[in-house]
Design an enzyme around this catalytic site. Structure first.
Site, PDB file in Angstrom:
ATOM      1  N   HIS A   1       4.066   1.284   2.242  1.00 35.78           N
ATOM      2  CA  HIS A   1       5.236   0.633   1.647  1.00 35.78           C
ATOM      3  C   HIS A   1       5.815   1.506   0.533  1.00 35.78           C
ATOM      4  O   HIS A   1       7.033   1.660   0.414  1.00 35.78           O
ATOM      5  CB  HIS A   1       4.845  -0.717   1.038  1.00 35.78           C
ATOM      6  CG  HIS A   1       4.278  -1.716   2.005  1.00 35.78           C
ATOM      7  ND1 HIS A   1       2.955  -2.087   2.003  1.00 35.78           N
ATOM      8  CD2 HIS A   1       4.867  -2.424   3.001  1.00 35.78           C
ATOM      9  CE1 HIS A   1       2.747  -2.990   2.955  1.00 35.78           C
ATOM     10  NE2 HIS A   1       3.879  -3.210   3.576  1.00 35.78           N
TER      11      HIS A   1
ATOM     12  N   HIS B   1       0.859  -1.189   0.000  1.00 39.17           N
ATOM     13  CA  HIS B   1       0.000   0.000   0.000  1.00 39.17           C
ATOM     14  C   HIS B   1       0.889   1.230   0.000  1.00 39.17           C
ATOM     15  O   HIS B   1       2.134   1.108  -0.076  1.00 39.17           O
ATOM     16  CB  HIS B   1      -0.945  -0.040   1.208  1.00 39.17           C
ATOM     17  CG  HIS B   1      -0.233  -0.323   2.504  1.00 39.17           C
ATOM     18  ND1 HIS B   1       0.641   0.582   3.083  1.00 39.17           N
ATOM     19  CD2 HIS B   1      -0.234  -1.409   3.318  1.00 39.17           C
ATOM     20  CE1 HIS B   1       1.125   0.077   4.204  1.00 39.17           C
ATOM     21  NE2 HIS B   1       0.615  -1.145   4.370  1.00 39.17           N
TER      22      HIS B   1
ATOM     23  N   VAL C   1       2.437   6.505   7.185  1.00 40.70           N
ATOM     24  CA  VAL C   1       1.527   7.014   6.156  1.00 40.70           C
ATOM     25  C   VAL C   1       0.100   6.617   6.540  1.00 40.70           C
ATOM     26  O   VAL C   1      -0.152   5.473   6.949  1.00 40.70           O
ATOM     27  CB  VAL C   1       1.886   6.449   4.762  1.00 40.70           C
ATOM     28  CG1 VAL C   1       0.902   6.933   3.714  1.00 40.70           C
ATOM     29  CG2 VAL C   1       3.304   6.843   4.399  1.00 40.70           C
TER      30      VAL C   1
ATOM     31  N   MET D   1      -2.075   3.228   7.469  1.00 44.56           N
ATOM     32  CA  MET D   1      -2.206   2.205   6.431  1.00 44.56           C
ATOM     33  C   MET D   1      -1.579   0.904   6.898  1.00 44.56           C
ATOM     34  O   MET D   1      -0.555   0.903   7.577  1.00 44.56           O
ATOM     35  CB  MET D   1      -1.531   2.670   5.148  1.00 44.56           C
ATOM     36  CG  MET D   1      -2.295   3.773   4.493  1.00 44.56           C
ATOM     37  SD  MET D   1      -1.744   3.989   2.807  1.00 44.56           S
ATOM     38  CE  MET D   1      -2.740   5.416   2.390  1.00 44.56           C
ATOM     39  N   SER D   2      -2.237  -0.214   6.543  1.00 53.89           N
ATOM     40  CA  SER D   2      -1.755  -1.534   6.926  1.00 53.89           C
ATOM     41  C   SER D   2      -2.307  -2.547   5.933  1.00 53.89           C
ATOM     42  O   SER D   2      -3.444  -2.404   5.469  1.00 53.89           O
ATOM     43  CB  SER D   2      -2.248  -1.869   8.331  1.00 53.89           C
ATOM     44  OG  SER D   2      -2.131  -3.251   8.572  1.00 53.89           O
ATOM     45  N   SER D   3      -1.515  -3.567   5.638  1.00 52.77           N
ATOM     46  CA  SER D   3      -2.016  -4.640   4.766  1.00 52.77           C
ATOM     47  C   SER D   3      -3.247  -5.274   5.396  1.00 52.77           C
ATOM     48  O   SER D   3      -4.138  -5.758   4.705  1.00 52.77           O
ATOM     49  CB  SER D   3      -0.944  -5.711   4.561  1.00 52.77           C
ATOM     50  OG  SER D   3       0.223  -5.130   4.030  1.00 52.77           O
ATOM     51  N   ARG D   4      -3.288  -5.274   6.734  1.00 59.45           N
ATOM     52  CA  ARG D   4      -4.402  -5.931   7.433  1.00 59.45           C
ATOM     53  C   ARG D   4      -5.695  -5.117   7.352  1.00 59.45           C
ATOM     54  O   ARG D   4      -6.758  -5.652   7.658  1.00 59.45           O
ATOM     55  CB  ARG D   4      -4.030  -6.204   8.889  1.00 59.45           C
ATOM     56  CG  ARG D   4      -2.952  -7.267   9.039  1.00 59.45           C
ATOM     57  CD  ARG D   4      -2.733  -7.675  10.492  1.00 59.45           C
ATOM     58  NE  ARG D   4      -1.917  -8.880  10.598  1.00 59.45           N
ATOM     59  CZ  ARG D   4      -0.603  -8.900  10.840  1.00 59.45           C
ATOM     60  NH1 ARG D   4       0.043  -7.773  11.021  1.00 59.45           N
ATOM     61  NH2 ARG D   4       0.056 -10.041  10.917  1.00 59.45           N
TER      62      ARG D   4
HETATM   63  P1  AMP Z   1       4.906  -5.178   6.457  1.00 57.18           P
HETATM   64  O1  AMP Z   1       4.707  -5.552   5.019  1.00 57.18           O
HETATM   65  O2  AMP Z   1       3.644  -4.905   7.184  1.00 57.18           O
HETATM   66  O3  AMP Z   1       5.842  -6.127   7.179  1.00 57.18           O
HETATM   67  O4  AMP Z   1       5.654  -3.782   6.430  1.00 57.18           O
HETATM   68  C1  AMP Z   1       6.864  -3.602   5.733  1.00 57.18           C
HETATM   69  C2  AMP Z   1       7.458  -2.278   6.109  1.00 57.18           C
HETATM   70  O5  AMP Z   1       6.548  -1.241   5.768  1.00 57.18           O
HETATM   71  C3  AMP Z   1       7.714  -2.149   7.622  1.00 57.18           C
HETATM   72  O6  AMP Z   1       8.944  -1.465   7.825  1.00 57.18           O
HETATM   73  C4  AMP Z   1       6.539  -1.330   8.087  1.00 57.18           C
HETATM   74  O7  AMP Z   1       6.814  -0.573   9.243  1.00 57.18           O
HETATM   75  C5  AMP Z   1       6.319  -0.427   6.892  1.00 57.18           C
HETATM   76  N1  AMP Z   1       4.957   0.106   6.903  1.00 57.18           N
HETATM   77  C6  AMP Z   1       3.796  -0.592   6.965  1.00 57.18           C
HETATM   78  N2  AMP Z   1       2.740   0.231   7.019  1.00 57.18           N
HETATM   79  C7  AMP Z   1       3.235   1.498   7.008  1.00 57.18           C
HETATM   80  C8  AMP Z   1       2.656   2.798   7.058  1.00 57.18           C
HETATM   81  N3  AMP Z   1       1.334   2.984   7.139  1.00 57.18           N
HETATM   82  N4  AMP Z   1       3.476   3.858   7.030  1.00 57.18           N
HETATM   83  C9  AMP Z   1       4.822   3.697   6.964  1.00 57.18           C
HETATM   84  N5  AMP Z   1       5.426   2.497   6.916  1.00 57.18           N
HETATM   85  C10 AMP Z   1       4.653   1.407   6.938  1.00 57.18           C
END
Ligand code: AMP
Length: 270
Positions: free
Chosen positions: A24, A21, A164, A172-175
């Site tokens: 990332h 998203h 973000v 924002m979160s994948s979840r």
């Molecule tokens: P993940 O795919 O959830 O393991 O996240 C991969 C990287 O993206 C990690 O360093 C997270 O902290 C970062 N990340 C995930 N969501 C956000 C966000 N909303 N804002 C900034 N960084 C993020």
């Protein structure tokens, strides 16, 4: 990997679990702008999921991810199989964390941070980046990786990146894609609670009263099951009784909406 990368190139690594998203994307943009070459890894790391967590149903969207990464100018996408990362049947080497994972997400998800330092160490060895980009949304994770790199002398610069958010404030979160419409609405509790903390702090309200205010707000969000709300020191993660700037206070929050666990945090500035 080493043969793909000319030694004189500055390499940026953005480790992710995919279902990408804008959060990332912001890390990737920064890496592309600061390095000669950007490598993004997508690996849903089994060792950082607990037995009752969402490993098998973690969102996957490789086609969408590839499109986004291509548009951002990423040079290499690294999507290893689990067996490539963990060749042994029964891994014998375990990295430990002394204190920093005994609170917040580390406490709610036993073994999670160990899995994170394990996979990040392996990715650093395979990719040998000059810089690695991590989001401050996972504040405790960033802090632990910063220690990992400094204490084990990884020749990597860890670059923390701002959280973000959606336009209404939700981090924002994948979840987030698990959430029903109503859960998505009530997920705003997390960012609103943190905004309330910031507001009340500016008015000089005590930490105890701030905590009570967060619980009062929670009552308006019946679908939210609070995991934790805590204010801790931004470096040591020691609990705080008082919000002075010397304490570098950071407010942390985690909550479930149905089975979906969301987190957020806010650095409390003067
Ligand atoms: P993940 O795919 O959830 O393991 O996240 C991969 C990287 O993206 C990690 O360093 C997270 O902290 C970062 N990340 C995930 N969501 C956000 C966000 N909303 N804002 C900034 N960084 C993020």
């Amino acid at each position: 990997m080493r043969r793909l990368i000319a030694p004189e190139k500055r390499v940026g690594l953005v480790p992710t679990m995919g279902a990408l998203h804008e959060g990332h994307a912001s890390l990737v943009r920064r890496s592309v702008s600061e390095n000669d070459l950007t490598i993004v890894s997508i690996f849903v790391n089994p060792t950082q999921f607990g037995p009752n967590e969402d490993l098998s149903r973690y969102p996957r969207d490789l086609d969408g991810d590839m499109q986004l990464l291509e548009s951002l100018g990423v040079d290499i996408l690294f999507t290893p199989e689990s067996t490539a990362i963990y060749p042994g049947e029964s891994p014998q080497i375990v990295l430990g964390i002394r204190d920093l994972d005994k609170c917040l997400c580390g406490a709610s998800r036993p073994g999670h941070m160990n899995g994170v330092v394990q996979v990040v160490s392996i990715l650093f060895h395979l990719v040998q980046p000059d810089r690695a980009y991590f989001g401050m949304k996972d504040y405790q994770q960033y802090l632990i990786i910063d220690h990992l790199v400094r204490e084990l002398h990884f020749p990597v610069e860890v670059v923390p990146c701002e959280i973000v958010r959606e336009s209404d404030g939700l981090a924002m979160s994948s979840r987030n894609r698990y959430l029903s419409e109503e859960e998505r609405r009530q997920a705003l509790f997390l960012s609103r609670a943190l905004a309330l903390v910031e507001e009340q702090r500016a008015e000089g309200v005590s930490l105890e009263e701030i905590r009570a205010g967060v619980l009062t707000l929670l009552a308006a969000y019946p679908l939210v099951r609070l995991d934790y709300f805590e204010v801790r020191h931004g470096q040591s993660l020691a609990p705080l009784d008082e919000l002075s700037a010397a304490n570098k206070p950071v407010a942390f929050i985690a909550a479930f909406l149905g089975n979906t666990r969301l987190i957020d945090n806010r650095i409390l500035t003067e």
